[in-house]
Design a protein around this motif. Sequence first.
Motif, PDB file in Angstrom:
ATOM      1  N   VAL A  28       0.870  -1.175   0.000  1.00  0.00           N
ATOM      2  CA  VAL A  28       0.000   0.000   0.000  1.00  0.00           C
ATOM      3  C   VAL A  28       0.903   1.220   0.000  1.00  0.00           C
ATOM      4  CG1 VAL A  28      -1.817   1.301   1.173  1.00  0.00           C
ATOM      5  CG2 VAL A  28      -1.838  -1.196   1.274  1.00  0.00           C
ATOM      6  N   SER A  29       0.560   2.184  -0.806  1.00  0.00           N
ATOM      7  CA  SER A  29       1.347   3.403  -0.921  1.00  0.00           C
ATOM      8  C   SER A  29       1.072   4.346   0.246  1.00  0.00           C
ATOM      9  CB  SER A  29       1.008   4.107  -2.227  1.00  0.00           C
ATOM     10  OG  SER A  29       1.639   5.369  -2.276  1.00  0.00           O
ATOM     11  N   THR A  30       2.103   5.054   0.677  1.00  0.00           N
ATOM     12  CA  THR A  30       1.909   6.104   1.685  1.00  0.00           C
ATOM     13  C   THR A  30       1.343   7.379   1.059  1.00  0.00           C
ATOM     14  OG1 THR A  30       4.194   6.759   1.356  1.00  0.00           O
ATOM     15  CG2 THR A  30       3.752   5.297   3.210  1.00  0.00           C
ATOM     16  N   GLU A  32       8.079   8.935   5.916  1.00  0.00           N
ATOM     17  CA  GLU A  32       8.680   8.938   7.249  1.00  0.00           C
ATOM     18  C   GLU A  32       7.629   9.325   8.304  1.00  0.00           C
ATOM     19  OE1 GLU A  32      11.988   8.196   7.620  1.00  0.00           O
ATOM     20  OE2 GLU A  32      11.807   8.403   9.793  1.00  0.00           O
ATOM     21  N   GLU A  33       6.893  10.397   8.024  1.00  0.00           N
ATOM     22  CA  GLU A  33       5.861  10.832   8.971  1.00  0.00           C
ATOM     23  C   GLU A  33       4.730   9.798   9.043  1.00  0.00           C
ATOM     24  OE1 GLU A  33       4.383  14.852   8.400  1.00  0.00           O
ATOM     25  OE2 GLU A  33       2.658  14.425   9.693  1.00  0.00           O
ATOM     26  N   TYR A  34       4.407   9.227   7.896  1.00  0.00           N
ATOM     27  CA  TYR A  34       3.347   8.213   7.832  1.00  0.00           C
ATOM     28  C   TYR A  34       3.670   7.055   8.774  1.00  0.00           C
ATOM     29  CZ  TYR A  34      -0.430   5.822   5.254  1.00  0.00           C
ATOM     30  OH  TYR A  34      -1.603   5.211   4.892  1.00  0.00           O
ATOM     31  N   LEU A  35       4.934   6.618   8.748  1.00  0.00           N
ATOM     32  CA  LEU A  35       5.316   5.486   9.599  1.00  0.00           C
ATOM     33  C   LEU A  35       5.244   5.850  11.071  1.00  0.00           C
ATOM     34  CD1 LEU A  35       6.437   2.548   8.835  1.00  0.00           C
ATOM     35  CD2 LEU A  35       5.957   4.143   6.985  1.00  0.00           C
ATOM     36  N   ARG A  36       5.570   7.104  11.391  1.00  0.00           N
ATOM     37  CA  ARG A  36       5.460   7.512  12.800  1.00  0.00           C
ATOM     38  C   ARG A  36       3.997   7.462  13.246  1.00  0.00           C
ATOM     39  NH1 ARG A  36       9.155  11.641  11.375  1.00  0.00           N
ATOM     40  NH2 ARG A  36       7.579  13.258  11.689  1.00  0.00           N
ATOM     41  N   ASN A  71      -6.842   4.625   8.197  1.00  0.00           N
ATOM     42  CA  ASN A  71      -7.478   3.515   7.476  1.00  0.00           C
ATOM     43  C   ASN A  71      -6.490   2.388   7.229  1.00  0.00           C
ATOM     44  OD1 ASN A  71      -9.914   4.902   7.330  1.00  0.00           O
ATOM     45  ND2 ASN A  71      -9.429   5.837   5.355  1.00  0.00           N
ATOM     46  N   LEU A  72      -5.281   2.742   6.826  1.00  0.00           N
ATOM     47  CA  LEU A  72      -4.275   1.713   6.569  1.00  0.00           C
ATOM     48  C   LEU A  72      -3.932   0.953   7.847  1.00  0.00           C
ATOM     49  CD1 LEU A  72      -1.222   1.457   4.448  1.00  0.00           C
ATOM     50  CD2 LEU A  72      -0.800   1.523   6.912  1.00  0.00           C
ATOM     51  N   ALA A  73      -3.704   1.686   8.933  1.00  0.00           N
ATOM     52  CA  ALA A  73      -3.317   1.032  10.191  1.00  0.00           C
ATOM     53  C   ALA A  73      -4.405   0.053  10.620  1.00  0.00           C
ATOM     54  CB  ALA A  73      -3.074   2.081  11.280  1.00  0.00           C
ATOM     55  N   ARG A  74      -5.640   0.472  10.433  1.00  0.00           N
ATOM     56  CA  ARG A  74      -6.757  -0.349  10.862  1.00  0.00           C
ATOM     57  C   ARG A  74      -6.898  -1.611  10.027  1.00  0.00           C
ATOM     58  NH1 ARG A  74     -12.779   1.394  10.405  1.00  0.00           N
ATOM     59  NH2 ARG A  74     -13.513  -0.172  11.879  1.00  0.00           N
ATOM     60  N   GLN A  75      -6.781  -1.474   8.712  1.00  0.00           N
ATOM     61  CA  GLN A  75      -6.961  -2.652   7.862  1.00  0.00           C
ATOM     62  C   GLN A  75      -5.835  -3.659   8.065  1.00  0.00           C
ATOM     63  OE1 GLN A  75      -7.944  -1.244   3.812  1.00  0.00           O
ATOM     64  NE2 GLN A  75     -10.067  -1.610   4.386  1.00  0.00           N
ATOM     65  N   TRP A 119      -0.819   1.755  15.922  1.00  0.00           N
ATOM     66  CA  TRP A 119      -0.778   0.322  16.251  1.00  0.00           C
ATOM     67  C   TRP A 119      -0.452   0.091  17.722  1.00  0.00           C
ATOM     68  CZ3 TRP A 119       2.290  -0.066  11.180  1.00  0.00           C
ATOM     69  CH2 TRP A 119       1.429  -0.382  10.120  1.00  0.00           C
ATOM     70  N   ASP A 120       0.334   1.030  18.286  1.00  0.00           N
ATOM     71  CA  ASP A 120       0.725   0.891  19.690  1.00  0.00           C
ATOM     72  C   ASP A 120      -0.288   1.498  20.645  1.00  0.00           C
ATOM     73  OD1 ASP A 120       3.044  -0.356  18.929  1.00  0.00           O
ATOM     74  OD2 ASP A 120       4.324   1.417  19.132  1.00  0.00           O
ATOM     75  N   SER A 121      -1.317   2.185  20.112  1.00  0.00           N
ATOM     76  CA  SER A 121      -2.147   3.026  20.984  1.00  0.00           C
ATOM     77  C   SER A 121      -2.983   2.208  21.965  1.00  0.00           C
ATOM     78  CB  SER A 121      -3.022   3.962  20.149  1.00  0.00           C
ATOM     79  OG  SER A 121      -3.911   3.239  19.329  1.00  0.00           O
TER      80      SER A 121
END
Lengths: 438, 438
Positions: free
Chosen positions: B96-98, B153-157, B105-109, B163-165
């Motif tokens: 999936v592209s950033t 870079e920001e997307y990954l942060r 949405n990406l984190a959730r899926q 995911w950690d929340s």
Amino acid sequence: MPENRQLHFNLFLMGVGHHEAAWRHPRTDPAQAADITHFQRLAQAAEAASFDSVFLADGVEARSDGGWGPISHFEPLTLLTALAVATERIGLIGTVSTGFTEPYNLARQFASLDHISGGRAGWNIVTSAGDRAAQNFGRDANQAHAVRYQRAEEYLRVATALWDSWEDGALLLDRTDGAFADPDRVHEIHHTGEHFRVRGPLNIPRSPQGHPLLVQAGSSTSGKAFAARWAEAVFTAQQTLAEGQAFYADLKRQAAGHGRDVRILPGVVPVLGSTESEARTLDRELDELINPSRAVSVLSGVLGIDLTDHPLDRPLPPLPPVTAINGAKSRFELIRDLAERDRLTLRQLVGRLGGGRGHQVVVGTPEQVADHIETWFTHGAADGFNIMPPILPDGLTDFVDHVLPILRRRGLFRTDYAGRTLREHYGLPRPASQFAAA
Amino acid sequence: MPENRQLHFNLFLMGVGHHEAAWRHPRTDPAQAADITHFQRLAQAAEAASFDSVFLADGVEARSDGGWGPISHFEPLTLLTALAVATERIGLIGTVSTGFTEPYNLARQFASLDHISGGRAGWNIVTSAGDRAAQNFGRDANQAHAVRYQRAEEYLRVATALWDSWEDGALLLDRTDGAFADPDRVHEIHHTGEHFRVRGPLNIPRSPQGHPLLVQAGSSTSGKAFAARWAEAVFTAQQTLAEGQAFYADLKRQAAGHGRDVRILPGVVPVLGSTESEARTLDRELDELINPSRAVSVLSGVLGIDLTDHPLDRPLPPLPPVTAINGAKSRFELIRDLAERDRLTLRQLVGRLGGGRGHQVVVGTPEQVADHIETWFTHGAADGFNIMPPILPDGLTDFVDHVLPILRRRGLFRTDYAGRTLREHYGLPRPASQFAAA
């Protein structure tokens, strides 16, 4: 009304049950909400009973209410795909908001689900109320109600154009001359509007249903106008037969004005027992498990009004006019009318809402629930029902084993599927591509 | 290097094969590319051979090249979910592209896929080159290469914070007192950056792997720097052993600088025959099915340079410096170097690329392919391989039945899985939540 008019049933999936305290009741196992096979078994049970579809609600935020949750372990598109490959006939309807997902991504994922399921995908279109969701997507606050519906209108134009952008038969797969697709049947859509700019075409061939079944639930004035133009099925919430009849007649008339038909399915929570007293016991047990302060916090969020300091045993304070509400207007009116009609205290109101979040709760024997369904179905208030079992899987098993046989004996519900696709289950025609030569 | 160091294998899924003319070859059935059970059978076959993972590439546009396509009937997240419930152990990696999907949405899926699969999800992070994708998402042109990597870079942060929340153990499900979650272990992330503003928390509990395995493929300077910080596995493309060794040493060193390890898997197209001559025949048959004008059009898009009027039997014209390229820089350099090194005409170049889009193509017997793999593995150029069969399913069957037994006899590849999750297959540790008390 034709002689052989048949009920439509949708199973509204919801963790271990629709009652907000379902997970605390001894007849459920809350760990199942994290188990994908629990949802697969529910879909398979609904399919064995020839339900038209299963359905998932959704929101794009975790609700804080003093604590957090409940939240789901699964997201609708991925969960429905896991159900698609575990079933063969039942429709698969998922909620996605027009507020927070790019139309290209949404169109593609639903088309993919329609391909994977062989034509069983449905999209429940919501515009999402509340600011918390918006704050997960770069905004401080949600858009105004009217703007959300304008955006939804444009969103549907983009999505349907994308689904149509590869016409049926555009794939040639001609091995001899190497022609993959017929360029005359693939279309850039060049959409430029207020909210979206999308070139197209989609990168997925037209799916078995042409596009997913379009479902909608909003019952405000703009919600109904939107449904009349776009929805093929409407999941609605009405408390009384008179309200149900008024809604049904109004929406059917508006849809007919666009040359369209729509299936109308009110939500109902069947609280079943083999005797009325047994059903009432289950209902009471569940209500007693509600945590009132948590429920008041959730209600405050739904209404957009802070009631957390209001005494539990007093009636609601005066509410602002619906025009001042930027949330789900029809849900606001439904709750206000319910509280006023039955003169409910705050505690009684959260109890009433805890069962079905504003949907009808019918407590009784299988005969009584079947009577209720037949009455609405034969008196112009419903084409079928969105079934919301208070506890799962037991509430579904009880409904399938005890209510459906009664409705079948009365000739109101089929014993098997007649069609293959979700749209065929609902008796609706497959749409032609808007780009197809007439 | 430990004695028992073992190869890692990923199966790169691609319709009916990686060769661009695979769908025209008599040993494939192009209709299978539309059949979800084809992909399920491939994943099951790879799992039976204890491959670490399967992988899907992706783009968010249909490519026009005089004609249209080939395009896929499926989208990665939905397709991988359909594979998840048809398999038990193999990892499931989707691209999936950033650039075009909201991080929430990406984190959730991906978290949902990780829950559904029991800890087998992986995300291949791309930044997406080219303007056509951007034009499906409200932009006239794509962002510049450097901006895309800043955004990634920001997307990954954002994604890792989401995911950690919900920390591990945040769900209490205490039926007695009605506490669903532990508020001390659920965290709003309050991210405010240049590209994203996200409040959080995510509305899904932490998944079995904590978060999906992070995979990356870019090999430009910024791509490698990004991979060194974030990637746990890298799917790369190098043509020669020397290039492979240089890339491997550089990336391992950069990752070590961040206190990290990363698995490096070059792509390889094994064109197999029981004799070398049989393999060469298959290779020639496939290349002869390439439509040169279509292939030149695709190459023009990849390079960002219009070569459609260039004579097929002449060498490439002088190319601009890589600094002038806004596309996939490392792919540009790879193609340029390949054309210069082997003094290829345009026709020869598209033939060479048609087999593996710039990845190594190894034509030969199972022994020869196994030798190639062993050489790279034991000479510091690979931890394993991203296997790209030229035709599917036959090319996978040939690899599994004839190449893997040789590698197993040499003690280089396991006969069964050691772990349960994808990250365990790759021998990497499960990440702790960044919010967890130390």
